[in-house]
Design an enzyme around this catalytic site. Structure first.
Site, mmCIF file in Angstrom:
data_model
loop_
_atom_site.group_PDB
_atom_site.id
_atom_site.type_symbol
_atom_site.label_atom_id
_atom_site.label_comp_id
_atom_site.label_asym_id
_atom_site.label_seq_id
_atom_site.Cartn_x
_atom_site.Cartn_y
_atom_site.Cartn_z
ATOM 1 N N SER A 29 -3.195 -10.402 -1.471
ATOM 2 C CA SER A 29 -3.966 -9.166 -1.531
ATOM 3 C C SER A 29 -3.543 -8.246 -0.382
ATOM 4 O O SER A 29 -2.379 -7.859 -0.305
ATOM 5 C CB SER A 29 -5.456 -9.488 -1.497
ATOM 6 O OG SER A 29 -6.235 -8.366 -1.820
ATOM 7 N N HIS A 83 -8.262 -11.753 -9.566
ATOM 8 C CA HIS A 83 -7.679 -11.550 -8.243
ATOM 9 C C HIS A 83 -7.340 -12.875 -7.559
ATOM 10 O O HIS A 83 -6.601 -12.890 -6.584
ATOM 11 C CB HIS A 83 -8.637 -10.730 -7.382
ATOM 12 C CG HIS A 83 -8.000 -10.157 -6.160
ATOM 13 N ND1 HIS A 83 -6.826 -9.424 -6.196
ATOM 14 C CD2 HIS A 83 -8.366 -10.215 -4.856
ATOM 15 C CE1 HIS A 83 -6.507 -9.053 -4.974
ATOM 16 N NE2 HIS A 83 -7.419 -9.531 -4.142
#
Length: 683
Positions: A534, A649
């Protein structure tokens, strides 16, 4: 390199399900899987990791909701999608508790022919017989919300149901909920989150729900909540201006909104009669300036009436920062860190002021955190302790009472001969940057894996990982965690030091740690691999393009890489407060300098790179990784790419996918860093 997005030759890869983009992904996946999974090591490595994820000896971490049960969500080989279940304390104390299964997600997915992945649950208090279950398709942030009856073990016919969206819901009473969701065109912010919150009454259509508050498109999100604490029932509305600033309101029974006059960037919460305020920036009250990182307490009703008397519960210093706080029924547990090592104490309000004492049951040399409390009913707390080489222990304590050990997790790897050491590197501007080194302190010439994050106030603390233990440490590797600026290790100032135009400080910190590892003889550049996800994936992209000579290989998971268009993709606009706005010339001037996608150059000594992402990631668009891979391939660099079709994610939706994801990553890194000698996976 062109700075205008109109000159982007790989814009077509942002088309999530386009035929050409899907074909490109399939081709890249096939190449990577063929290259990394064909060795004798890979299936053994994957199996070792899968055993950790599926082990029945893992601690089933419970949560409380005030009804006397211990709730748990459990995934294993037999139940890959998971079981939501509960048991009693007496049962939980047993080696093999009897669990009451409330919802079998595997059975539900099969019955409804949907790719359901568990997200979370909102419980109705005080009755507890109804819940709002959130399920996503494939692990995305967007969820479907459905009302569930615990007594009947069934979804409620004609109950509350919210279609797929990035929704926020909260019970008010058995017949009303707050819901912030996608109500149609114009109801979302530019970040893709709800800008309208409504009060929805049972038996009516969602479109008929009453508007409670409506924000602006440029806000980040709007949400509402109900505090059902007996005698202190209250309703709140929060307007998030950006990732760090918000306006909070008390919603009165008359429907009026009363502003809670704290700084926009402060964190705050209300418990019974108390308002607790955590400061991100200095705040001057009645001539007294409270520093950033301080924690203050005052009586909520008096504060709204104009009183400004504050009790200072915590003030930071050069080595100590506030991590979090959590309430029990009558006490406040304060968690701080000293040079990234946890400290826990109990603060008790009384007629003579706030008294403080150490929290019982906290091991001196382990990282500990409070997993849950039961603030409506008791002063009990659940405490988890662990370390890089110490598997987790779960304890049940009572403030000013006894502490008992409930569960101990087994060691998933042999830690004999291994040690944890903390060092400090000196960054380019002279800042001391801490980092942890885990491994054989006498080893030389072995692969080292360095990871970090450096953003959004997220601290990288010591933790136990059976995955890294088996797949890296047990093979003879060294594992390193860097506590670079941008995180919260030393409070708000540590974060602010790498905010927006100061972002390069985080990258300089990480490079300094890498260089310090070599200077100390712990590793060499050729044997130093790095990994991050991320925002940490952005860190990896910058390391690749700015400091390639420091590393032997790089792995980036669900990475953010195109800083020209990040704010136009999915939730990207919500991060403008962290990075800056590329549409502003002044911001793009500094973003352009480090945006990995815009700084790929021919003829540079880039180390091999693995990019791993997910088609179903609706937070960081997989287009970032796709386009970066394509641009690197254009210049002939060694880049491997893998995109899971689901997983959100986290890049994986179940234990099988998680094991494959980590085996692929660690096999990639080991192949490129280690000499060709026999491995000792899981020795």
């Amino acid at each position: 390199m062109a700075s205008d997005e109109g000159d982007d030759p790989y814009l077509w890869l942002e088309d999530l399900d386009g035929d050409d983009a899907a074909r490109w992904v399939r081709d890249r996946n096939a190449e990577t899987v063929a290259a990394l999974t064909g060795s004798e090591t890979f299936p053994r490595l994957q199996a070792e990791i899968r055993q950790v994820f599926d082990s029945d000896e893992r601690i089933p971490y419970p949560g409380w909701c005030g009804d006397g049960f211990y709730y748990d969500f459990w995934q294993d080989a037999t139940h890959p999608r998971g079981l939501w279940r509960r048991t009693t304390l007496d049962q939980y104390r047993r080696p093999e508790p009897e669990w009451d299964v409330l919802l079998d997600v595997d059975a539900l997915a099969a019955q409804e022919e949907e790719n359901w992945v568990w997200s979370n649950v909102q419980r109705l208090r005080p009755g507890h017989q109804r819940v709002l279950v959130s399920l996503s398709r494939g692990g995305a942030d967007a969820v479907v919300v459905r009302e569930y009856d615990l007594d009947r073990r069934a979804f409620v016919t004609d109950g509350f149901e919210v279609p797929e969206a990035k929704s926020q819901v909260c019970w008010i009473d058995p017949d009303h909920i707050y819901v912030a969701t996608d109500f149609g065109p114009g109801s979302l912010t530019t970040s893709g989150y709800p800008r309208i919150v409504k009060r929805w009454r049972r038996g009516t259509r969602l479109s008929e729900a009453e508007v409670v508050y409506e924000g602006r498109a440029e806000d980040m999100e709007i949400r509402a909540s109900h505090d059902s604490t007996p005698g202190f029932e209250r309703d709140f509305v929060v307007r998030s201006l950006d990732f760090y600033r918000c306006e909070g309101y008390l919603l009165t029974t008359a429907g009026e909104l009363v502003r809670i006059p704290v700084p926009e960037d402060a964190r705050w919460n209300v418990h019974r009669e108390w308002l607790v305020i955590g400061l991100r920036s200095p705040w001057t009250l009645d001539g007294v300036t409270h520093p950033a990182g301080a924690l203050l307490a005052t009586r909520f009703d008096a504060f709204l009436a104009g009183a400004r008397e504050m009790t200072v519960l915590f003030e930071p210093d050069a080595r100590t920062a506030l991590s979090y706080h959590v309430w029990t029924r009558n006490h406040l547990i304060l968690a701080t860190t000293v040079d990234v090592r946890s400290r826990l104490e109990v603060l008790t309000p009384g007629d003579a002021g706030w008294q403080r004492a150490p929290l019982a049951g906290v091991p001196e040399h382990e990282q500990s955190f409070v997993m849950d409390t039961d603030p409506d009913h008791s002063d009990a707390y659940l405490l988890v302790s662990e370390g890089f080489l110490q598997s987790r222990t779960l304890r049940l304590g009572e403030v000013q009472g006894l502490v008992e050990t409930l569960k101990r997790e087994p060691a998933f790897f042999d830690a004999d001969g291994l040690a944890v050491r903390q060092f400090f590197a000196t960054s380019a501007d002279g800042t001391r940057v801490p980092y942890f080194v885990v491994g054989d302190p006498g080893a030389t010439g072995v692969p080292a894996l360095l990871t970090g994050y450096g953003g959004f106030e997220q601290s990288q603390k010591p933790y136990y990982s059976g995955t890294f233990g088996r797949a890296w440490l047990a093979r003879g590797g060294t594992y390193v965690v860097a506590n670079i600026r941008g995180g919260g290790e030393y409070g708000p100032e540590w974060h602010r030091a790498a905010l927006r135009e100061n972002r390069p400080r985080a990258y300089e910190d990480f490079a300094a740690v890498a260089a310090d590892l070599v200077t100390r003889g712990i590793t060499t550049p050729e044997q130093l691999g790095i990994m991050g996800g991320s925002n940490g994936g952005l860190l990896m992209g910058v390391m690749l393009t700015r400091y390639p000579e420091l590393f032997g290989s790089v792995a980036a998971h669900v990475p953010l890489l195109d800083m020209r268009r990040y704010h136009r993709l999915l939730a990207g606009a919500s991060w403008i407060a962290e990075y800056g706005d590329p549409d502003r010339e002044a911001d793009w001037a500094y973003l352009r300098e480090y945006s990995p996608y815009h700084n790929v150059r021919a003829g540079r000594p880039y180390p091999p790179l693995l990019l791993a992402t997910s088609t179903r990631d609706d937070r960081v668009h997989p287009g970032h990784a796709r386009k970066m891979a394509a641009r690197l391939r254009e210049h002939g660099y060694d880049v491997s790419y893998y995109e899971n079709v689901e997983g959100g994610h986290g890049a994986a939706a179940n234990n099988e996918q998680r094991a494959f994801h980590w085996a692929l990553t660690l096999e990639f890194l080991w192949q490129r860093l280690a000499p060709p000698v026999s491995d000792a996976v899981g020795r």
